[in-house]
Design a protein around this motif. Structure first.
Motif, PDB file in Angstrom:
ATOM      1  N   ILE A  77      14.520   4.036 -11.268  1.00 50.67           N
ATOM      2  CA  ILE A  77      13.790   2.772 -11.058  1.00 50.67           C
ATOM      3  C   ILE A  77      12.670   2.665 -12.091  1.00 50.67           C
ATOM      4  CG2 ILE A  77      12.264   1.503  -9.491  1.00 50.67           C
ATOM      5  CD1 ILE A  77      13.748   2.780  -7.156  1.00 50.67           C
ATOM      6  N   ILE A  78      11.946   3.780 -12.276  1.00 51.42           N
ATOM      7  CA  ILE A  78      10.803   3.761 -13.204  1.00 51.42           C
ATOM      8  C   ILE A  78      11.285   3.515 -14.634  1.00 51.42           C
ATOM      9  CG2 ILE A  78       8.979   5.200 -14.217  1.00 51.42           C
ATOM     10  CD1 ILE A  78       8.776   6.580 -11.420  1.00 51.42           C
ATOM     11  N   GLN A  79      12.339   4.223 -15.030  1.00 46.56           N
ATOM     12  CA  GLN A  79      12.825   4.079 -16.405  1.00 46.56           C
ATOM     13  C   GLN A  79      13.388   2.683 -16.669  1.00 46.56           C
ATOM     14  OE1 GLN A  79      15.123   7.644 -16.188  1.00 46.56           O
ATOM     15  NE2 GLN A  79      13.963   8.637 -17.813  1.00 46.56           N
ATOM     16  N   SER A  80      14.076   2.132 -15.681  1.00 42.95           N
ATOM     17  CA  SER A  80      14.681   0.807 -15.900  1.00 42.95           C
ATOM     18  C   SER A  80      13.651  -0.306 -15.722  1.00 42.95           C
ATOM     19  CB  SER A  80      15.826   0.588 -14.909  1.00 42.95           C
ATOM     20  OG  SER A  80      15.304   0.458 -13.596  1.00 42.95           O
ATOM     21  N   GLY A  81      12.605  -0.026 -14.943  1.00 43.86           N
ATOM     22  CA  GLY A  81      11.606  -1.064 -14.652  1.00 43.86           C
ATOM     23  C   GLY A  81      12.130  -2.123 -13.698  1.00 43.86           C
ATOM     24  N   ALA A  82      13.353  -1.895 -13.186  1.00 44.02           N
ATOM     25  CA  ALA A  82      13.949  -2.890 -12.279  1.00 44.02           C
ATOM     26  C   ALA A  82      13.472  -2.629 -10.857  1.00 44.02           C
ATOM     27  CB  ALA A  82      15.469  -2.813 -12.363  1.00 44.02           C
ATOM     28  N   LEU A  83      12.392  -3.304 -10.478  1.00 41.01           N
ATOM     29  CA  LEU A  83      11.812  -3.083  -9.158  1.00 41.01           C
ATOM     30  C   LEU A  83      12.413  -4.046  -8.146  1.00 41.01           C
ATOM     31  CD1 LEU A  83       8.049  -2.696 -10.100  1.00 41.01           C
ATOM     32  CD2 LEU A  83       9.761  -0.924  -9.833  1.00 41.01           C
ATOM     33  N   PRO A  84      12.421  -3.630  -6.873  1.00 40.70           N
ATOM     34  CA  PRO A  84      12.869  -4.564  -5.839  1.00 40.70           C
ATOM     35  C   PRO A  84      12.012  -5.837  -5.866  1.00 40.70           C
ATOM     36  CG  PRO A  84      12.567  -2.350  -4.944  1.00 40.70           C
ATOM     37  CD  PRO A  84      12.031  -2.318  -6.335  1.00 40.70           C
ATOM     38  N   ASP A  85      12.616  -6.965  -5.488  1.00 43.92           N
ATOM     39  CA  ASP A  85      11.906  -8.248  -5.544  1.00 43.92           C
ATOM     40  C   ASP A  85      10.821  -8.383  -4.494  1.00 43.92           C
ATOM     41  OD1 ASP A  85      13.344  -9.087  -7.648  1.00 43.92           O
ATOM     42  OD2 ASP A  85      14.882 -10.083  -6.452  1.00 43.92           O
ATOM     43  N   SER A  86      11.000  -7.681  -3.395  1.00 40.62           N
ATOM     44  CA  SER A  86       9.992  -7.819  -2.342  1.00 40.62           C
ATOM     45  C   SER A  86       9.599  -6.445  -1.838  1.00 40.62           C
ATOM     46  CB  SER A  86      10.547  -8.657  -1.195  1.00 40.62           C
ATOM     47  OG  SER A  86      11.645  -7.974  -0.639  1.00 40.62           O
ATOM     48  N   ALA A  87       8.397  -6.392  -1.262  1.00 43.32           N
ATOM     49  CA  ALA A  87       7.908  -5.131  -0.722  1.00 43.32           C
ATOM     50  C   ALA A  87       8.203  -5.094   0.761  1.00 43.32           C
ATOM     51  CB  ALA A  87       6.412  -5.012  -0.969  1.00 43.32           C
ATOM     52  N   PRO A  88       8.926  -4.069   1.229  1.00 43.40           N
ATOM     53  CA  PRO A  88       9.265  -4.033   2.653  1.00 43.40           C
ATOM     54  C   PRO A  88       8.073  -3.716   3.552  1.00 43.40           C
ATOM     55  CG  PRO A  88      10.137  -2.094   1.520  1.00 43.40           C
ATOM     56  CD  PRO A  88       9.543  -2.977   0.473  1.00 43.40           C
ATOM     57  N   ILE A  89       7.034  -3.100   2.978  1.00 44.22           N
ATOM     58  CA  ILE A  89       5.903  -2.683   3.813  1.00 44.22           C
ATOM     59  C   ILE A  89       4.634  -3.402   3.344  1.00 44.22           C
ATOM     60  CG2 ILE A  89       4.616  -0.688   4.698  1.00 44.22           C
ATOM     61  CD1 ILE A  89       6.952   1.058   3.649  1.00 44.22           C
ATOM     62  N   PRO A  90       3.911  -4.061   4.271  1.00 43.91           N
ATOM     63  CA  PRO A  90       2.665  -4.730   3.873  1.00 43.91           C
ATOM     64  C   PRO A  90       1.675  -3.737   3.252  1.00 43.91           C
ATOM     65  CG  PRO A  90       3.265  -5.327   6.112  1.00 43.91           C
ATOM     66  CD  PRO A  90       4.198  -4.221   5.696  1.00 43.91           C
ATOM     67  N   LEU A  91       0.868  -4.241   2.326  1.00 44.79           N
ATOM     68  CA  LEU A  91      -0.025  -3.375   1.547  1.00 44.79           C
ATOM     69  C   LEU A  91      -1.458  -3.903   1.593  1.00 44.79           C
ATOM     70  CD1 LEU A  91      -0.273  -1.047  -0.612  1.00 44.79           C
ATOM     71  CD2 LEU A  91       0.245  -2.792  -2.336  1.00 44.79           C
ATOM     72  N   ILE A  92      -2.386  -2.992   1.899  1.00 47.76           N
ATOM     73  CA  ILE A  92      -3.824  -3.332   1.865  1.00 47.76           C
ATOM     74  C   ILE A  92      -4.474  -2.434   0.826  1.00 47.76           C
ATOM     75  CG2 ILE A  92      -5.970  -3.457   3.200  1.00 47.76           C
ATOM     76  CD1 ILE A  92      -4.230  -3.365   5.767  1.00 47.76           C
ATOM     77  N   LEU A  93      -5.226  -3.012  -0.100  1.00 46.58           N
ATOM     78  CA  LEU A  93      -5.887  -2.208  -1.137  1.00 46.58           C
ATOM     79  C   LEU A  93      -7.409  -2.319  -1.013  1.00 46.58           C
ATOM     80  CD1 LEU A  93      -3.699  -3.051  -4.289  1.00 46.58           C
ATOM     81  CD2 LEU A  93      -3.492  -1.093  -2.733  1.00 46.58           C
ATOM     82  N   ILE A  94      -8.067  -1.162  -1.053  1.00 44.19           N
ATOM     83  CA  ILE A  94      -9.534  -1.126  -1.023  1.00 44.19           C
ATOM     84  C   ILE A  94     -10.000  -0.253  -2.198  1.00 44.19           C
ATOM     85  CG2 ILE A  94     -11.585  -0.558   0.325  1.00 44.19           C
ATOM     86  CD1 ILE A  94     -10.000  -0.802   2.869  1.00 44.19           C
ATOM     87  N   PRO A  95     -10.489  -0.864  -3.291  1.00 43.33           N
ATOM     88  CA  PRO A  95     -10.944  -0.044  -4.416  1.00 43.33           C
ATOM     89  C   PRO A  95     -12.255   0.678  -4.105  1.00 43.33           C
ATOM     90  CG  PRO A  95     -11.373  -2.366  -4.863  1.00 43.33           C
ATOM     91  CD  PRO A  95     -10.620  -2.300  -3.546  1.00 43.33           C
ATOM     92  N   THR A  96     -12.360   1.923  -4.569  1.00 44.14           N
ATOM     93  CA  THR A  96     -13.608   2.679  -4.395  1.00 44.14           C
ATOM     94  C   THR A  96     -14.270   2.987  -5.735  1.00 44.14           C
ATOM     95  OG1 THR A  96     -12.445   4.795  -4.435  1.00 44.14           O
ATOM     96  CG2 THR A  96     -12.779   3.783  -2.270  1.00 44.14           C
ATOM     97  N   THR A  97     -13.645   2.534  -6.825  1.00 37.39           N
ATOM     98  CA  THR A  97     -14.301   2.577  -8.137  1.00 37.39           C
ATOM     99  C   THR A  97     -14.357   1.136  -8.631  1.00 37.39           C
ATOM    100  OG1 THR A  97     -12.219   2.836  -9.355  1.00 37.39           O
ATOM    101  CG2 THR A  97     -13.368   4.860  -8.707  1.00 37.39           C
ATOM    102  N   ALA A  98     -15.265   0.876  -9.560  1.00 43.24           N
ATOM    103  CA  ALA A  98     -15.319  -0.467 -10.156  1.00 43.24           C
ATOM    104  C   ALA A  98     -14.821  -0.319 -11.573  1.00 43.24           C
ATOM    105  CB  ALA A  98     -16.745  -1.007 -10.111  1.00 43.24           C
ATOM    106  N   GLY A  99     -13.497  -0.441 -11.750  1.00 37.42           N
ATOM    107  CA  GLY A  99     -12.961  -0.197 -13.082  1.00 37.42           C
ATOM    108  C   GLY A  99     -11.553  -0.672 -13.318  1.00 37.42           C
ATOM    109  N   SER A 100     -10.603  -0.164 -12.547  1.00 31.06           N
ATOM    110  CA  SER A 100      -9.194  -0.405 -12.891  1.00 31.06           C
ATOM    111  C   SER A 100      -8.755  -1.839 -12.643  1.00 31.06           C
ATOM    112  CB  SER A 100      -8.285   0.530 -12.085  1.00 31.06           C
ATOM    113  OG  SER A 100      -8.190   0.075 -10.749  1.00 31.06           O
ATOM    114  N   GLY A 101      -9.323  -2.481 -11.638  1.00 31.23           N
ATOM    115  CA  GLY A 101      -8.876  -3.829 -11.272  1.00 31.23           C
ATOM    116  C   GLY A 101      -7.474  -3.837 -10.685  1.00 31.23           C
TER     117      GLY A 101
END
Ligand SMILES: [Fe+2]
Length: 378
Positions: free
Chosen positions: A116-140
């Motif tokens: 998957i990583i080498q082809s870059g062909a990712l699934p179109d949808s994410a089966p699991i909901p995702l919550i992101l909380i950054p703890t650094t101020a940098g990557s965005g």
């Protein structure tokens, strides 16, 4: 690219208090929590996060490298499959969020992770909901559709709208426990992302507006947030980082990022450190480019707009301004500090980057780049 998931975003001190209502909204009972190894428990608002998670079944996943590789992802995906969570929650820096983003979309896949990583062909949808909380101020990373992962020493940048989160909680208090050096390295990553996005071939009026705001906010607090942070400067730097993420979500990054991954892997230096070393080099390189294939007038206009955003009048002052910030942050390194001194070191450095992937850089990057490295950063 628009944020197709339309992530619900909360930005305020104490925003982690939205976590509990979000989990209720999702009818979640099982939470797959992704964090760094040690930094999580040191968060200023650790107790508030713990109490938001009390009453839920939580699997805590933190066993992966700072720059995650495909075996980390495969091991994480196996844990996700075994735990069967209702939601994935990432609380951490760029690597933590990138890991969680990939884990939210790959577990159901029958294809091998490396494939998957080498082809870059990712699934179109994410089966699991995702919550992101950054703890650094940098990557965005909390607002981009990208995730970086390695196979061996080779870096892959995955890109898909399915990597965007469903919820994004930006709580400046999560960044309060960052030590000065991490604050500087993260802030430099945000600054580099905003600047690269500004000069990127793929930039748009909207992305340049995000970049400009990000650059100005970043510069207004960089020194303070590193040397004497307070609530206001932490909040401003987190906003600068978020805006830089919005900018690169539209444009992607350019040569400093493309070249930085080699330095990070080969010399084991942090990502923001590596891009910070390269940013002055490429500033100088772009400013004096006489590439006959580019629209010089457009480039010069872009550069003078960039100088205005940086509050300097010329390219040399811009280069010096970045170096000065690096010194203030205690992160100034020369290439010679990495023991890169032999011509063959620079040849290898240049050869390892896929020049084909530099099409988003505003000028053609040729081998004379090495002369600029020797001039600016040795
Ligand atoms: Fe970056």
């Amino acid at each position: 690219m628009l944020n197709l998931k339309n992530a619900k975003t909360f930005f305020e001190n104490g925003a982690v208090n939205h976590l509990h209502p979000i989990l209720k909204e999702l009818s979640a009972k099982r939470v797959f929590l992704v964090t760094g190894k040690a930094s999580f428990k040191g968060l200023h608002n650790y107790q508030a996060i713990r109490s938001a998670l009390s009453g839920y079944s939580v699997f805590h996943h933190f066993e992966f490298e700072v720059n995650p590789n495909h075996t980390d992802i495969a091991a994480g995906a196996a844990k996700v499959n075994a735990f069967n969570p209702d939601v994935i929650l990432a609380i951490g820096g760029g690597s933590v969020m990138d890991t969680a983003k990939i884990l939210s979309i790959v577990p159901d896949s029958k294809t091998q992770i490396a494939e998957i990583i080498q082809s870059g062909a990712l699934p179109d949808s994410a089966p699991i909901p995702l919550i992101l909380i950054p703890t650094t101020a940098g990557s965005g990373s909390e607002c981009t559709q990208f995730a970086v992962v390695y196979i061996g020493d080779q870096k892959f940048s995955l890109a898909s709208p399915s990597l965007l989160p469903n919820y994004c909680i930006l709580d400046p208090e999560c960044t309060w426990s960052m030590p000065p050096r991490l604050t500087a390295i993260s802030g430099m990553d945000a600054l580099s992302q905003a600047i690269e996005s500004f000069w990127a071939v793929a930039s748009t009026p909207q992305s340049r507006e995000f970049s400009k705001q990000s650059i100005q906010l970043n510069l207004s607090v960089f020194k303070q947030v590193v040397t004497n942070p307070d609530a206001a400067s932490r909040e401003i730097m987190l906003k600068a980082s978020y805006l830089a993420g919005q900018a690169i979500n539209i444009t992607k990054t350019t040569a400093p990022h493309a070249f930085s991954y080699y330095l990070t892997k080969k010399y084991d230096i942090p990502h923001g450190q590596a891009v910070g070393m390269l940013l002055p080099v490429f500033m100088a390189y772009n400013f004096v480019s006489n590439d006959p294939n580019i629209n010089v007038e457009e480039l010069h206009n872009r550069i003078s707009d960039l100088c205005a955003a940086l509050n300097v009048t010329d390219g040399e002052s811009a280069v010096n301004k970045i170096k000065d910030l690096m010194v203030t942050g205690g992160i100034y390194l020369r290439f010679s500090d990495l023991k890169m001194t032999r011509p063959s070191d620079f040849e290898e450095f240049f050869d390892k980057v896929n020049i084909q992937r530099l099409g988003n850089h505003p000028v053609k990057v040729k081998r004379d780049l090495i002369d600029y490295i020797l001039q600016i950063s040795c």
